[in-house]
Write an enzyme that holds these catalytic residues in place. Sequence first.
Site, short mmCIF file in Angstrom:
data_model
loop_
_atom_site.label_atom_id
_atom_site.label_comp_id
_atom_site.label_asym_id
_atom_site.label_seq_id
_atom_site.Cartn_x
_atom_site.Cartn_y
_atom_site.Cartn_z
N GLU A 10 -0.75 57.77 73.77
CA GLU A 10 -0.02 58.88 73.16
C GLU A 10 1.24 59.24 73.94
O GLU A 10 2.30 59.49 73.37
CB GLU A 10 -0.91 60.10 73.01
CG GLU A 10 -1.94 59.98 71.88
CD GLU A 10 -3.18 59.21 72.30
OE1 GLU A 10 -3.29 58.85 73.49
OE2 GLU A 10 -4.05 58.97 71.44
N HIS A 66 -11.27 67.48 68.18
CA HIS A 66 -10.64 66.90 66.98
C HIS A 66 -10.41 67.96 65.90
O HIS A 66 -10.32 67.63 64.73
CB HIS A 66 -11.51 65.80 66.38
CG HIS A 66 -11.62 64.56 67.21
ND1 HIS A 66 -12.35 64.50 68.36
CD2 HIS A 66 -11.09 63.32 67.04
CE1 HIS A 66 -12.28 63.27 68.88
NE2 HIS A 66 -11.52 62.55 68.10
#
Lengths: 339, 336
Positions: free
Chosen positions: B68, B137
């Site tokens: 990321e 999440h």
Amino acid sequence: MPDTQLEQNIPYAIRAYSPEQLTDALRKMFLIRKFEEGAEDSYTRGLIHGTMHLSIGQEASAVGSCMSLTDEDKITSTHRGHGHCVAKNADLGKMFAEFFGKETGYCKGRGGSMHIADPAKGNLGANGIVGGGLPIAVGAALSAKRLGTGAVTICFFGDGANNEGAFHESLNIASVWKLPVVFVCENNKYGMSTSTERSTAVRNIADRAVAYSMPGRTVDGNDFSAVTEAVDAAVARARRGEGPSLIENLTYRWRGHSKSDRNRYRTKEEISDWMGRDPIVSMSRLLVDHGILTNDGVAALETEAEQVIKDAIEFAAASPYPKVEEVTRDVYTVQEAAE
Amino acid sequence: MNAHTPTALRELSYAEAIREAMDLAMAADDRVILMGEDIGVYGGAFQVTGDLVHKYGTDRVMDTPISELGGAGVAVGAALTGLRPIFEFQFSDFAALAMEQIVNQAAKVRYMLGGAVSVPLVMRFPSGSGTGAAAQHSQSLEAWLGHVPGLKVVQPSTPEDVKGMLLAALEDPDPVMIFEHKILYKMKGHVPEGYYTTPIGKAAIRRAGKDVSIVATSIMVHKALAAAEQLAGEGIDAEVIDLRTVRPMDHETVLASVRKTGRLVCVYEGVKTLGVGAEISAMVAESDAFDFLDAPIVRLGGAECPVPYNPELEKAVVPQTPDIVEAVKNVVKGRI
């Protein structure tokens, strides 16, 4: 036909570059040295606030690495980045004006020493975050590949950055996508006070290249010709579309990490030993030995550099400060977003 | 056009609307590329990129490694040097791994360089709870990025808006962060054909009313509208404002509504404390609209805990329609 045996005894830089190019390289090395000495002096006299990270002693790495670049080619730089700016043909007056926090500076006084950039010359900027420039350099290489510009990006970083996740992610992505980027690690032995021996699991940072399937080379970063030979080969490889390389220039900063450094982590002997390996002295000797410059010619370059810096400081000192009421300008490109 | 009489308004899902926007942009401009994890043949974790890789190839629909920070930084560098990347985080939570590049680089490069460059970068963040994916999440992190000058942060709540705001983001020279609630991806709604933009920085009044202003973001707009319908049955006429953009925030639409209704309820999924509703409330309290308030401002936000796994617990940590109904009744009836 030239005698091949003889040719090989001549240093790479002398073979690869014209006397004018080599003289210009030494001129830039003097400019870096004098710029930083001038910055240090201005700081001592209270003309510059904040901090600065000087690269005195590392000039061969900055200038040697950029020898085969054009203005179309990009670099990303570090907090110790003045040398990279000069190597990439920055205007010394605008650099000093930025140091002085003036509106005429490269960043209009908003960035200071750690953010000098010159996009028109391909310099995407210094960076205040260790490792911050690495993925950005890979992105610039992606643009070059996608847009077909043929440009190469040199990504400068220090030994400290080689333990950042950004280093590893960037080298991996550059290799997987075969991008035209050359990672140039300026290993000056210390990330602030922590030596590479204490911070880094590999002996040579260039050894890390193996993990990312790219060539890795460790060279004497104070030897202009050695730096040029290694980086030029990596730039040529990138231009051929063969992907990235990692070059490690072993060098040393004579000064402390920044203005707060009290030099408690290294010995006077170590410092003086490295000062005896002054890259400007050895570059001068190289050019004199090969008949490119006389000793007087070298001295003239130094005097010329001192004058350029004097003029640059005068320009900076005489320049206007930014207006406080414009402090939020340039947060956004279209300014109403700033509210 | 004038001879064309549509029999019905065309409907797309929120995810299809995003894909249509990206498709239009990529067809019009070679510089637009997509980057993200598993956005190629996999089609994206939420099937937003879908089959675009087959139309534009892997050079423009780029699967990144699970990197990321590196991936986001590559997108920043590409945006600085001539491309128009759209970077998809697989989950907004994973942006935590990339904050350095978003906050220290993308948001600040232009300013630090005295305006010498722009960073025309679009990042997409699948956000929010309701999928049973638990604490790492399910977050709503828009307030994190909304705190950073140099970024623009939007939360489109409808298929029509997400298409228009994504296209507006691509026209914008500065970094735009798009927070997409995952539960909205399958929501259908009218989406105009062809190219259009929906302005960044403008709220929308979704339901006009006179008794109370409900300012909501993202999926909470729909919960607020459902609450408003129930409240109408009880004689309370709620105005529902879809904030749409967190930064730059549309002050005037909110203030005008509060001046009219005299009551304000903020509804957002992010954690209540120091969240988007705190900014809306403070902004109203600092303005002349404060004098029009007939009741204290109320914030309904996420609970002060990570999002739990158990479905009943998960529902309990974010505002639900009955919570909004109750809060509005209390405000209107002067019970607080």
